[in-house]
Design a protein around this motif. Structure first.
Motif, PDB file in Angstrom:
ATOM      1  N   ALA A 166       0.856  -1.183   0.000  1.00 46.49           N
ATOM      2  CA  ALA A 166       0.000   0.000   0.000  1.00 46.49           C
ATOM      3  C   ALA A 166       0.888   1.227   0.000  1.00 46.49           C
ATOM      4  CB  ALA A 166      -0.890   0.000   1.232  1.00 46.49           C
TER       5      ALA A 166
ATOM      6  N   ALA B  96      -3.369   1.853   2.981  1.00 45.20           N
ATOM      7  CA  ALA B  96      -2.910   0.916   4.000  1.00 45.20           C
ATOM      8  C   ALA B  96      -4.031   0.616   4.979  1.00 45.20           C
ATOM      9  CB  ALA B  96      -1.704   1.496   4.729  1.00 45.20           C
TER      10      ALA B  96
ATOM     11  N   ASP C  13      -5.885  -2.858   5.724  1.00 43.92           N
ATOM     12  CA  ASP C  13      -5.852  -3.374   7.081  1.00 43.92           C
ATOM     13  C   ASP C  13      -7.243  -3.755   7.546  1.00 43.92           C
ATOM     14  OD1 ASP C  13      -3.949  -3.694   9.319  1.00 43.92           O
ATOM     15  OD2 ASP C  13      -5.503  -2.516  10.311  1.00 43.92           O
TER      16      ASP C  13
ATOM     17  N   SER D  46      -3.311   0.527  12.998  1.00 41.44           N
ATOM     18  CA  SER D  46      -3.696  -0.555  12.098  1.00 41.44           C
ATOM     19  C   SER D  46      -4.175  -1.743  12.917  1.00 41.44           C
ATOM     20  CB  SER D  46      -2.521  -0.953  11.222  1.00 41.44           C
ATOM     21  OG  SER D  46      -1.569  -1.619  11.998  1.00 41.44           O
TER      22      SER D  46
END
Lengths: 197, 408, 172, 359, 166, 180
Positions: free
Chosen positions: A170, A176, A180, B182
């Protein structure tokens, strides 16, 4: 003195008889260490085994080309301004006729140098670049130097090799994040590392 | 024993004694002594193994942070704060961002605040891990150090997931975080919460109630609350004397008021108290991280402040407005008002303050860091006076003087 | 000459030489080290006499403990700087006279004594062995032995009392 | 006959000497491996397989390192320090019985350098001298840290020798002999002294830690306080000698501990093994092999104690100087005296009682 | 809790025109005083029965080269733990007479902070027990934080200003 | 045990013989696997050095886990962190106290070049005062990079001739730093 009602006394200096006798505590300690003696070792055999450095690790610099192999950098100088170490320097030049297959914009960096010993790998240049040209690779470090003459990297070392393109899963924070979330939800992602769009 | 100073022995005036001379040895502890983990020099006057007086020389890694800060745009100052207390750099970075946010009156969304709390508490854990295990190393127990260092490595992995670097993280941006947590990061944090307690308990078992360790640390380098306050102690070192002063509770920032945690305090301000307070603070930090990660609110991770927070890359390529903001922010031309501000956060070693004066330019007019190590380290000669060399070394390592923070 | 006789002469030479060096050496540390060597050669003599216990104890007590303390004290007092001090001539003369007198007295005494002849046939070579020594000390001479140990104990307590520092005095 | 004995004796001494050196050498490797394993890491594994060439690499490096004598140091004593340390460390292995006897042409030769009726006193004498290497070296370096290390070493060794000796007296009272060979053979048949002298053993073990300058008593060289202690100023092979001497000392004290308290070369069921071997291989060969097994057992015990030293080193913190002195003088010595009294009472009253009951 | 108003009134009542320039940037009570009064002001609020503003958080210097007669300023941040109340006190001093009384008598912690301020700006703290450079080398002959001196190390060679950048 | 001197080769006979070469190699190998570092850690990079010593990266695999805080015993000076001008004489002193053969590893941007601290108080790279063998970039470098640097030093040690430290070139190099 007490300022809040949240304080908690934590240190107890009174020793019990067992603690006074040295040996029980030492035996406990010996028990812990012998347990570790037989446990699995966490050591990474570094030169042979390399650790994955995470998708956003800030390694060595790279100057990206676009899909046609043209350099993206337009020598705007934002990266040099953003660099707290003043490690980046560049000389801008106008693109001549017939060089369209080499440079994407009308202006390009004739000289683009990074002093790898000054650089602190903070990633501010990558963030500053408006043309997606400079990136810090997540999979490679700058190698060690044995000589002061090797430390200033010019375009020959920085510009991406079209035969061995630098790929990532990414490229932007948003990408990203989306990736995720997909992974977290167990959706199929099928993402292969790819060059910058 | 090359240089020896002869001082007249203090003989009572009425005593008829032959003139005695007392030999004092001057011992140069540092700057490259293994126990001066950072770099500072202690010139100790010793009588045998007892310390009579001491004087410190510092400034061996003075790097002129405050001068550099006057030349750097606001967003580049994180690279300086990173290197100030390098054991807990996220606290410094985020503290600086919070100062600027308070100064520019930017409202940071709750999610970003929680992420910050998580990062800051992990940083506190890594700071205290180093201090406490190094105290163990200085008493000779090397192994516990390497056990907990493995967990510090995991904290660094979390940093790496969040910001891309291990130690000098350059974490956070003015207005929020540079990227959202994340899924992997969340997972790693949750793993850490699970796997850290057994390891910390091992360190506790190795040291806390071991009589050798207790004998070495109890009544060593003690300081009373009054003296500590006079010397400007804050943080764990002040709390070890029994005063529960904690910036996180007194002046909550970044939603610290949402979390349940205790302030550990000690009794006499000696090395054992400092050790125990730090030890308990790790548990409390873990508790905070756990609460924060379980109650992590949804929402944006940066403030809606386009003039301060870099626009997403896609917009920069497509929208003119975003491109202009991008250029303005990177060039450092943000519209900061003239004014002054003092903001403090609870750093690894105590109250970490940022006193900034702005004259409306692209860089601070004056930026002063209130560095806790710098202020409390001056108490060191008083704390180790009359004790032996071994005690002095333990006192030093339990004070957790970070050279980067000390010398700035 | 059989080996033990030559060994005896060698040891005697070494003893006297190192004893002289103790006196001659300028550096007190060297003196102490020579003294240790002296003790060693004396222990060698004991072994020649088949008195192994005494030899071992001599090394343990004198070379191993007392001389360590000597060295300890000298190191602490740091006499290295003072090695250039010149003794006054008067002291030297006085020392020579005293030393000479003692030597003369010893020599005179030695001349007057007749050494008892050793009866090689009936001599019990095991007399210096530790079992025999133990029997002597703990059976025949038990009372004097215990008295001596009490005396030593008293001396030790006295030394501790004398050496005990008052509050405020200097300490090592 | 004389010649065979002489040759066997020489070979024994040489083998003992070589074994001591090799064990000390590989103790350095072992120390690093044990430290690694205890600390969840690998330890040296690049120099040779599993890092087995590591001691050779260290030795090779040290031999070819620039030899340096500080300008202000006292030159001869500076050289004498490590030599003394090495010498005294090596001397002690002479009287340790490594095995029972080997039969050669009908001659029985004990596997022991020198059989002496004052064996244990000899060991004591040599150990007492060990401190000179440290003191002389530390003083000669003309460095404050070295001097402090030397002084600490001196006072520590003297103090702990007393407790050590007192704890031993109980063993000697039981065995009523000073000969190490005699003490070992008395422990034949599972009759190990550790069962009768647990307190004495703990005192002896503690003191041996102190005598070897190992954690928790490594004050003479503790890194965080005194940089390197007495060997701060030493480099090259002189430092190598000091480090080597420390490991030899460790091996010697492990050997002595197993000799005094753990039956030396005795092991459970050794009589059965002996009869099996002699019946299978004949009295000469069988006896020799049984002896070799005993020797192997002895080395096994010694190596276990070396491991124990390392294990403890990587586990617990060290004492402070005054605490160390307090422990030595105020705790260990009284405990050792109590142990003597208890043992004496046991010998005087308990042993006749037991004998009476048994008869 | 203490309010800014309360403290300001008390101080005005006690010192009158010796305390001036009251401000409240970001809620922090800020006031100025003169160097003649600074010791008494600090002592007053430190020893005040009710305020107990007894913790010296920070002490630092600032330089304003353009303000003639007030080129330098020393800033004190104080804190009352009991009331959780912070106050900032500023003292301006001229470059020609760069002296200010020391507060090391009130707080031990002021010792190094004053030394640092001296090291950076050359402000002389009268009565300081050990006023010498703390962070920089003793041989340094200027006060590096002053605006007129450059930040850069003059001996650096590998920097080419002609190129793009700063 | 002075510096080993090997007899000069006879004239007209160039290159070292087989024995000398393999001996050189053996000693080079020995040295490379027994590099005892002197961690001269002043700041952030020192914390990364702790990680390098730690269980995950374990510098002891290379035989270098015995940190010698006494310069006499060290073979490798690892300068980690900012060296301010106040510190520079100390670094040089430590370097001078080290016994030959000695190597210097400059870890991190600050030690190598001053890094972001282009200020009046910071030395712009330790190679201004002592000769540096290997520079490790990064601020701070990852433990992997520090190990890379160590391996580079090992490589240098292996390929170094025993006589190198006595050669004129080496003496000139030292002389250019005003050493000796």
């Amino acid at each position: 003195m007490q300022l809040t009602n949240r304080s908690k006394q934590v240190s107890n200096k009174e020793m019990t008889l067992m603690e006074r006798a040295y040996l029980p505590a030492i035996a406990t300690g010996l028990g812990i260490t012998i347990k570790h003696f037989f446990s699995k070792k966490v050591t990474i055999q570094y030169p042979e085994v390399k650790r994955y450095l995470g998708p956003v690790f800030r390694g060595r610099h790279i100057l990206k080309r676009d899909a046609d192999g043209r350099e993206r950098c337009t020598a705007c100088g934002l990266c040099a301004v953003a660099c707290p170490a003043e490690a980046i320097s560049m000389v801008a030049a106008e693109r001549e006729k017939g060089e369209e297959n080499l440079y994407r914009e009308e202006k390009y960096a004739a000289v683009y140098e990074v002093n790898m010993l000054r650089c602190i790998f903070c990633g501010l240049c990558e963030e500053a670049c408006p043309k997606q040209a400079v990136y810090l690779r997540h999979d490679e470090f700058v190698p060690v130097f044995t000589d002061r003459d090797q430390v200033i990297w010019g375009k020959d070392l920085l510009v991406e090799d079209m035969n061995n393109r630098y790929t990532r899963e990414a490229w932007t924070k948003e990408e990203a994040l989306a990736l995720d979330i997909k992974r977290a939800n167990g959706e199929p992602t099928n993402v292969t590392p790819r060059a910058v769009p | 024993m090359a240089d020896i100073e002869l001082l007249p022995h203090q003989v009572p005036a009425n005593a008829e004694l032959p003139e005695l001379v007392e030999e004092l040895t001057t011992l140069n502890l540092g700057p490259t002594h293994p126990a001066t983990h950072g770099i500072f020099q202690n010139i100790l006057k010793m009588d045998g193994e007892k310390i009579v007086s001491g004087e410190q020389t510092i400034g061996y890694i003075h790097r002129a942070f405050e001068k550099i800060a006057e030349r750097r745009p606001y967003y580049q100052i994180t690279t300086l704060t990173d290197r100030m207390n390098y054991c807990s750099s996220p606290i410094n970075n985020l503290g600086w961002h919070m100062t600027m946010e308070k100064f520019l009156e930017v409202q940071v969304p709750k999610r970003a605040q929680y992420i910050r709390v998580i990062m800051m508490e992990l940083a506190r854990i890594s700071d205290h891990i180093i201090c406490n295990s190094i105290l163990g190393v200085d008493t000779g127990a090397f192994t516990g150090f390497l056990y907990v260092m493995q967990k510090r490595e995991e904290i660094y992995e979390i940093y790496e997931e969040v910001c891309g670097a291990r130690l000098t993280t350059n974490m956070g941006r003015l207005g929020g975080m540079e990227r959202d947590l994340s899924h992997t990061a969340v997972q790693k944090i949750k793993d850490f919460i699970k796997t850290f307690p057994p390891v910390l308990r091992e360190l506790e078992k190795l040291l806390n109630r071991n009589r050798i360790f207790m004998d070495r640390t109890i009544k060593v380098g003690a300081i009373s609350t009054e003296r500590a306050l006079s010397y400007g102690f804050t943080g764990p070192n002040l709390r070890a004397t029994g005063l529960d002063y904690d910036v996180r509770v007194m002046n909550p920032y970044s939603s610290y008021e949402d979390f349940e945690f205790d302030i550990p305090v000690g009794q006499h301000g000696d090395t054992y108290d400092r050790y125990m307070v730090r030890n308990e603070e790790m548990w409390q930090s873990l508790k905070i991280v756990e609460q924060a990660i379980n109650n992590l609110p949804e929402g944006p991770y940066y403030a809606d402040a386009p003039e301060y927070y870099l626009p997403p890359k896609d917009e920069v390529y497509n929208s003119m407005e975003a491109l202009i903001y991008h250029f303005k922010i990177v060039m450092g031309e943000i519209d900061a008002p003239a004014g002054e501000i003092y903001h403090a956060v609870e750093g690894g070693n105590g109250e970490l303050g940022f006193y900034m004066i702005s004259d409306g330019g692209r860089a601070p007019y004056r930026l002063h860091f209130r560095r806790p190590s710098f202020i409390y380290y001056q108490a060191y000669p008083e704390m180790c006076k009359g004790s032996s060399l071994s005690d002095a070394i333990l006192t030093m390592s339990s004070l957790n003087v970070i050279a980067g923070e000390l010398d700035a | 000459m059989n080996p033990s006789i030559s060994f005896f002469y060698f040891l005697s030479f070494l003893t006297i030489l190192s004893a002289l060096m103790v006196v001659i050496s300028k550096n007190p540390i060297h003196s102490v080290l020579y003294l240790i060597l002296t003790f060693f050669s004396i222990s060698g003599h004991y072994i020649l006499l088949n008195a192994q216990f005494i030899a071992a104890v001599n090394i343990i007590v004198y070379a191993g403990a007392i001389m360590v303390l000597f060295l300890f004290v000298i190191m602490f007092l740091n006499l290295k700087q003072d090695q250039a001090d010149s003794k006054a001539n008067l002291t030297k003369i006085a020392a020579t006279i005293v030393g000479g007198t003692v030597f003369v007295i010893l020599f005179g005494a030695y001349r007057k004594t007749t050494l008892p002849a050793v009866d090689t046939a009936n001599y019990n070579s095991q007399v210096g062995m530790i079992e025999n020594l133990g029997h002597l000390l703990f059976k025949e001479y038990l009372l004097p032995f215990e008295l001596i140990s009490i005396l030593l104990l008293i001396a030790m307590i006295g030394a501790v009392m004398l050496g005990k520092r008052e509050i405020g005095e200097r300490h090592f | 006959m004389e010649l065979t004995v002489f040759i066997i004796k020489s070979i024994t001494i040489l083998v003992v000497f070589a074994l001591t050196l090799v064990i000390a050498m590989y103790s350095t490797w072992g120390e690093r491996k044990v430290a690694g394993f205890i600390q969840d890491r690998e330890g040296p594994n690049r120099a040779g397989w599993g890092g087995l060439l590591q001691p050779l690499a260290d030795a090779g490096k040290m031999f070819f390192k620039e030899d340096f004598i500080p300008a202000m140091a006292s030159k001869w004593l500076f050289i004498a320090g490590p030599s003394l340390a090495m010498l005294t460390a090596l001397l002690a292995s002479a009287v340790i019985p490594f095995g029972s006897t080997v039969r050669f042409n009908g001659v029985e030769v004990p596997l022991q350098g020198v059989e002496s009726n004052i064996g244990i006193l000899y060991v004591f004498g040599v150990v007492a001298l060990g401190v000179y290497g440290i003191m002389v070296g530390g003083w000669a370096s003309n460095n404050k840290f070295s001097l402090l290390g030397a002084i600490r070493a001196a006072s520590q060794n003297i103090s702990y020798e007393i407790a050590m000796g007192l704890s031993l007296i109980a063993v000697l009272m039981m065995s009523s002999s000073l000969s190490l060979g005699e003490i070992v053979s008395q422990q034949h048949g599972g009759n190990w002294n550790i069962f009768y002298q647990p307190l004495g053993f703990i005192i002896f073990l503690t003191c041996s830690f102190a005598e070897c300058n190992r954690v928790p008593f490594d004050l003479p060289e503790c890194e965080t306080e005194l940089v390197g202690g007495y060997h701060t100023e030493y480099g090259s092979m002189k430092l190598g000698f000091y480090l080597f001497a420390e490991y030899i000392n460790m091996f010697i004290s492990s050997a002595i501990i197993s000799t005094l308290y753990f039956g030396g070369y005795n092991y459970p069921g050794m009589d059965w093994v002996y009869t099996q071997l002699t019946s299978a291989l004949g009295t000469g060969m069988g006896h020799n092999i049984a002896t070799l097994i005993g020797t192997a057992v002895f080395f096994g015990k010694a190596i276990f104690f070396i491991f124990f030293y390392m294990w403890v080193r990587w586990t617990i913190p060290r004492f402070r100087y005054d605490q160390l002195m307090n422990l030595g003088w105020k705790k260990l010595i009284p405990l050792a005296v109590i142990n003597i009294i208890l043992t004496a009472a046991g010998i005087l009253f308990l042993r006749p009682l037991i004998d009476q009951i048994l008869n | 809790m203490l309010s800014n108003q309360e403290v300001a009134e008390e101080l005005l009542g006690k010192f009158g025109s010796q305390v001036f320039d009251f401000e409240e940037p970001y809620g922090l009570l800020t006031l100025s005083t003169t160097r003649e009064e600074i010791l008494t002001v600090l002592e007053f609020i430190k020893e005040h029965n009710h305020f107990q503003i007894s913790f010296l958080t920070d002490l630092t210097g600032v330089q304003y080269p353009d303000k003639t007669g007030q080129e330098f300023m020393v800033v004190y941040h104080l804190h009352s733990f009991v009331h959780n109340f912070r106050i900032r006190i500023k003292v301006s001093i001229p470059e020609a007479d760069i002296h200010i009384p020391t507060v090391t008598g009130l707080w031990e912690s002021a010792n190094w902070m004053e030394r640092e301020t001296y090291d950076f700006y050359g402000i002389l703290f009268d009565g300081h027990p050990n006023l010498k450079r703390i962070l920089n080398i003793e041989e340094m002959d200027y006060f590096p934080m002053r605006k007129e001196y450059p930040l850069e190390d003059a001996t650096r060679e590998d920097k080419i200003d002609a190129l793009f950048g700063r | 045990m002075k510096e080993v001197t090997i007899a000069e080769a006879p004239q007209g006979h160039s290159g070292s013989g087989f024995f000398a070469t393999s001996f050189d190699e053996a000693i080079g190998l020995a040295r490379s696997y027994s590099l005892w570092p002197l961690p001269f850690a002043t700041s952030c990079c020192g914390i990364e050095f702790m990680a390098t010593m730690g269980a995950h990266y374990d510098i002891s695999r290379f035989g270098s886990e015995r940190p010698s805080f006494s310069p006499r015993q060290a073979d490798l000076l690892m300068v980690m962190g900012t060296i301010a001008k106040k510190m520079a004489p100390v670094v040089k002193q430590v370097y001078l106290q080290m016994a030959e053969p000695r190597w210097v590893l400059a870890v991190g941007a600050c030690a190598s070049s001053g890094g972001i601290f282009d200020s009046y108080s910071v030395l712009q790279g330790i190679d201004r005062i002592i000769p540096v063998d290997v520079y490790v970039p990064g601020c701070p470098p990852r433990p992997e990079q520090i190990i890379d640097g160590l391996m580079q030093i090992q490589h240098l040690a292996q390929n170094e001739k025993l006589r190198r430290r006595n050669t004129d070139e080496y003496q000139e190099l030292l002389a250019s730093y005003n050493i000796q």
